[in-house]
Design a protein around this motif. Structure first.
Motif, PDB file in Angstrom:
ATOM      1  N   LEU A  51       9.639  -4.786  -6.006  1.00  0.00           N
ATOM      2  CA  LEU A  51       8.290  -5.234  -5.744  1.00  0.00           C
ATOM      3  C   LEU A  51       7.082  -4.374  -6.714  1.00  0.00           C
ATOM      4  O   LEU A  51       6.251  -4.871  -7.210  1.00  0.00           O
ATOM      5  CB  LEU A  51       7.795  -5.019  -4.267  1.00  0.00           C
ATOM      6  CG  LEU A  51       8.557  -5.963  -3.363  1.00  0.00           C
ATOM      7  CD1 LEU A  51       8.021  -5.627  -1.980  1.00  0.00           C
ATOM      8  CD2 LEU A  51       8.095  -7.505  -3.570  1.00  0.00           C
ATOM      9  N   VAL A 111       0.620  -8.457  -5.487  1.00  0.00           N
ATOM     10  CA  VAL A 111       1.702  -8.253  -4.102  1.00  0.00           C
ATOM     11  C   VAL A 111       0.796  -8.033  -2.821  1.00  0.00           C
ATOM     12  O   VAL A 111      -0.001  -7.225  -2.859  1.00  0.00           O
ATOM     13  CB  VAL A 111       2.553  -7.295  -4.508  1.00  0.00           C
ATOM     14  CG1 VAL A 111       3.588  -7.209  -3.100  1.00  0.00           C
ATOM     15  CG2 VAL A 111       3.362  -7.501  -5.586  1.00  0.00           C
ATOM     16  N   ALA A 143      -0.730  -3.835  -5.214  1.00  0.00           N
ATOM     17  CA  ALA A 143       0.004  -3.916  -4.246  1.00  0.00           C
ATOM     18  C   ALA A 143      -1.094  -3.824  -2.965  1.00  0.00           C
ATOM     19  O   ALA A 143      -1.303  -2.879  -2.676  1.00  0.00           O
ATOM     20  CB  ALA A 143       1.039  -3.234  -4.104  1.00  0.00           C
ATOM     21  N   ALA A 184       2.068   0.754  -1.453  1.00  0.00           N
ATOM     22  CA  ALA A 184       0.507   0.139  -1.218  1.00  0.00           C
ATOM     23  C   ALA A 184      -0.447   0.718  -2.293  1.00  0.00           C
ATOM     24  O   ALA A 184      -0.472   2.036  -2.293  1.00  0.00           O
ATOM     25  CB  ALA A 184       0.201   0.106   0.124  1.00  0.00           C
ATOM     26  N   ARG A 193       4.433  -5.726  -9.581  1.00  0.00           N
ATOM     27  CA  ARG A 193       3.096  -5.396  -9.637  1.00  0.00           C
ATOM     28  C   ARG A 193       2.846  -4.714 -10.955  1.00  0.00           C
ATOM     29  O   ARG A 193       1.683  -5.150 -11.630  1.00  0.00           O
ATOM     30  CB  ARG A 193       2.838  -4.361  -8.431  1.00  0.00           C
ATOM     31  CG  ARG A 193       1.516  -3.792  -8.173  1.00  0.00           C
ATOM     32  CD  ARG A 193       1.267  -2.479  -8.857  1.00  0.00           C
ATOM     33  NE  ARG A 193       2.072  -1.697  -8.940  1.00  0.00           N
ATOM     34  CZ  ARG A 193       2.768  -0.992  -8.096  1.00  0.00           C
ATOM     35  NH1 ARG A 193       1.831  -0.563  -6.925  1.00  0.00           N
ATOM     36  NH2 ARG A 193       3.640   0.031  -8.438  1.00  0.00           N
TER      37      ARG A 193
END
Length: 233
Positions: free
Chosen positions: A194, A204, A38, A218, A198
């Motif tokens: 999300l 992503v 991500a 992240a 991932r």
């Protein structure tokens, strides 16, 4: 929120940008997007983040440089840049969530909007229904299934735009401000969705100002800046 960073190293590169830009909206930018990773794109307003998202998503033709998809991502279009892929191939491979959700709605109901992408990719109707029902439930859109997308509130429209991109489980997902305007419950569900994508080996990319979202999801970041003459760098 508990962190949802990747627990395994990223996989192969899915998409490469080399000197990618669109003057004067975005100066030449380099990046790589990997499977199972991500990437958060950060920076001030006007730095070119949304333009970068559209370029990576194959929705704008680059003004400078190039976007190159891996053979795994591009399939039979391995020698063709994403902005020249046919729509059914693009939606199956790269999903996009626009900064303005209403720009991507094309059907008369929320349910039909969610079903459109999976149907375009040729999934059986039973699989389409199962996907739609799950996303309606997880993103709290159940009661709005029969509503016209253009009658939704800003937060509801944002949830629908994310859900439509997730519905095709694209190999690469590009999101522009996916958590904007969401309450905590929905925010957490979006992070989980999300992260699940991932963790299943998809890439992503999220353009965002949401520091909590970056901290939770992240795995790597890219920060865009503005040069003194007002051009993004």
């Amino acid at each position: 929120a508990p962190p949802r960073h990747a627990t395994t190293p990223p996989g192969d590169v899915l998409l490469t940008a080399e000197r990618l830009g669109l003057p004067p909206r975005l100066d030449p930018t380099d990046l790589r997007v990997r499977a199972g990773e991500a990437l958060a794109v950060l920076g001030p307003n006007g730095a070119g983040k949304s333009t970068l998202a559209l370029l990576l998503g194959g929705l704008l033709k680059p003004g400078t440089g190039a976007v190159t998809a891996s053979a795994e991502l591009a399939g039979r279009d391995a020698r063709t840049p994403p902005h020249r892929w046919r729509a059914p191939a693009l939606v199956r491979r790269i999903g996009s969530v626009f900064q303005d959700p209403e720009h991507q709605f094309v059907t008369a109901t929320v349910r039909d909007e969610l079903a459109l992408g999976p149907r375009r990719t040729g999934r059986p109707e039973s699989a389409v229904t199962a996907t739609v029902d799950e996303l309606l439930h997880r993103l709290r859109l159940d009661r709005l299934a029969g509503a016209n997308p253009y009658t939704l509130s800003g937060g509801e429209a944002r949830r629908l735009s994310v859900a439509t991109a997730l519905a095709t489980a694209p190999r690469l997902l590009i999101c522009d401000e996916p958590t904007f305007g969401q309450d905590r419950r929905t925010w957490l569900e979006l992070v989980d969705l999300l992260a699940e994508l991932r963790d299943a080996g998809h890439g992503v990319v999220a353009v965002t100002h949401d520091e909590d979202f970056v901290a939770a999801l992240a795995d790597t970041t890219l920060t865009l800046h503005r040069s003194p003459d007002g051009v993004a760098t």
